[in-house]
Structures are given as C-alpha cells and as structure tokens.
Design an enzyme around this catalytic site. Sequence first.
Site, PDB file in Angstrom:
ATOM      1  N   HIS A 299       2.661 -15.194  -9.287  1.00 36.37           N
ATOM      2  CA  HIS A 299       1.223 -15.088  -8.998  1.00 36.37           C
ATOM      3  C   HIS A 299       0.891 -13.592  -9.038  1.00 36.37           C
ATOM      4  CE1 HIS A 299      -2.704 -15.597  -7.276  1.00 36.37           C
ATOM      5  NE2 HIS A 299      -2.403 -14.969  -6.173  1.00 36.37           N
TER       6      HIS A 299
ATOM      7  N   ASP B 228      -4.508 -20.004  -9.539  1.00 43.04           N
ATOM      8  CA  ASP B 228      -4.464 -19.603 -10.951  1.00 43.04           C
ATOM      9  C   ASP B 228      -4.713 -20.816 -11.853  1.00 43.04           C
ATOM     10  OD1 ASP B 228      -3.573 -16.911 -10.194  1.00 43.04           O
ATOM     11  OD2 ASP B 228      -1.736 -17.927  -9.614  1.00 43.04           O
TER      12      ASP B 228
HETATM   13  C1  LMR Z   1      -6.138 -14.003  -5.449  1.00 43.68           C
HETATM   14  O1  LMR Z   1      -5.522 -14.307  -6.475  1.00 43.68           O
HETATM   15  O2  LMR Z   1      -7.368 -13.973  -5.412  1.00 43.68           O
HETATM   16  C2  LMR Z   1      -5.368 -13.659  -4.204  1.00 43.68           C
HETATM   17  O3  LMR Z   1      -3.996 -13.724  -4.477  1.00 43.68           O
HETATM   18  C3  LMR Z   1      -5.750 -12.348  -3.640  1.00 43.68           C
HETATM   19  C4  LMR Z   1      -5.402 -11.201  -4.560  1.00 43.68           C
HETATM   20  O4  LMR Z   1      -4.877 -10.190  -4.089  1.00 43.68           O
HETATM   21  O5  LMR Z   1      -5.667 -11.289  -5.755  1.00 43.68           O
END
Ligand code: LMR
Length: 327
Positions: free
Chosen positions: A187, A159
């Site tokens: 996240h 991120d």
């Molecule tokens: C991402 O951020 O790309 C990974 O965590 C996979 C997802 O499911 O988004």
Amino acid sequence: MSTVRVVVTGATGQVAYALLPRIAAGEMFGPDVEIDLRLADIPPVIEKAKGVVMELEDGAYPLLSRVTASSDRSESHRDADWVLLVGSVPRGPGMERGDLIRRNGPIFVDEGKAIAQYGSKNVRAVVIGNPCNTNCLIARHSAGDAVPADRWSALTRLDQNRATALVASKAHARTTAVKHLAIWGNHSATLYPDFTNATIDGKPADQVVERAWLETEFIPAVQQRGAAVIAARGASSAFSAAQAIVDHVKSLVNRTMDDGWFSAAVVSDGSYGVARGIVSSFPLRSKGDGGYEIVQGVRLEGFAKARIDATIAELEKERDIVKDLLG
Ligand code: LMR
C-alpha cells in the site's frame, strides 16, 4: 444472537470517527451479530474517546450491546475477536507512507504482544496504520506463534476501491461492472492495480478503455491518490478509508460468491514467487469465517510481473529496515 468483540485503535482519530458508527450500525458483521465495541487510544487522548462513547450510546444502536474506551490494552483487547489497528501517526503533505516506518513500527510491536496476550483464541487483526503492510509484518512477528499467519491482514481495499471507481468512470460504467481488479504488493506508491485481468461488464478492461491510458495514467493515479487527498484536504483520507475497512472485514466474514475476488495484504505463502512471510496484497477469496485463500492461477504477463517485482522489492526493503523489530 452471537456477539463479536471489536477493538478499534486510534479511536479518537478521523478514520475511527467515520468507522465506529458504521460498525455499531451492523454494517460490518451484519444484522444478526451484536457488537461489543472497544475504543482504544493513547492515554493523553483517552478522555476524548469518552465523548465518542457518549455519541455511540446516544445512537441507541440496536446491535451495540456494549461500548467502552480504554488506553489499557489489558482491558480493551481482552478476548477481542477483531482488532482494527487504525492508530498511528499519519503522513503529512510531501511524505511517503514509508517515511513513517521507524516512527510507527514500535506501536505495532506493542500491539502484536497485546493481541497475542489478550485476544480471543480466534482473534484476527487488520492493520490500517501506515506503512500498513510492514506494520502488519512487525505486529505478526511480535505476536509470535500464538496468532497464526492467516489471522493477519493489512488494508489495500482502499486502493482497490479507488482503482475500481477510476476505471469505471473512464468506461462510463457502474463500479459494480468492474471485476477482478486486484491490487498487488505494497500500500504505497509502488502498488500495482492489475488491469490486465480486470473486466468491465464482462469484457477485458483494456478492450473497453485504452491500454495506453491504463498504463500511463490509471496506475499512477491510483498509486498517488492518498497523496492527492492529503494535498487537497490537508489531512489523509478518512471516510473512504472507513468504507474500505468495512468492505475488508465484510469480505472476510462472508464467503466469496461466484468467481469474485477482493484484495487485501496477507502473509505470503510464496504464491506467485512473492517472498514467504512478506505481507503483500493479493487477490483473495474468502471462506466466510475470516479465513481466505489466495486466488491461484492468475495469468501475469511481463508488464504485470515487472510491476509486481518492483512493489515486492520495496516490501523486502521495508522488512530489512525494521529487521530489529522482527525479533
Ligand atoms: C491513504 O491511502 O489515503 C492512506 O493510506 C493515508 C495515506 O497516507 O495515504
């Protein structure tokens, strides 16, 4: 030369395929550290992992002292220094990461136990499989007191990298010009990329690009980037995730210089009012030995505080959903 023993779970998956050669090449631990690389995966696919072992052998990597594959954690995790927990069911189109919580949670109960039982006395674990913050919480509880809280982290560097690239592109600047752009919280689609403390070429980010764009376009774009990749590619991010994992560990094993920060989700010590014990992303500084400290004294205005409260509330909700897995 020292040797580091590194386990990568989910070793037959796409993220691992992008990650393993980079670890073998020394990108994570530097040119002076040999790698004892252990590929771990579930029994039905472990034969495939042997093909990946062959490819790693065929690379003749100077720093790769040993490479093995096993679905038995008593082999793969024995005396491990770093366990990179990539293995889990990934989300598909239309799903949120949190939708995986009950499905993937039990994997992390087993991982936590194995890390406590077999890991080296300095073992550190990084959770990548989603929902990574809460999976990290589960594994940490399952490991118990044998593995101290500061040995656990979960990946929000992807991120941070996404946010950095996006704001740099908007400002027509290099990614290296962006500083102090921290990710807070989960996240997930509630994560908060804090542009209010970020700088671009030394100037406050909201003096370089419009604040309205930062509030209404930048934040949702970072929050939804994983979903956008899945929608476009039909599979979740792989080599950008591998890049973030390399950056994450590299940041932890090298002392943070000057006034730098990086983001990772770690066990909250109550800083910034984040509930103690929750695995939340914060701005960090590394001590260079895998240890870190949460950056203190970051000024958070009402706008930032409200967004951090929202993402922490989601983490508390996730914690409650997996209560029975927390022992
Ligand atoms: C991402 O951020 O790309 C990974 O965590 C996979 C997802 O499911 O988004």
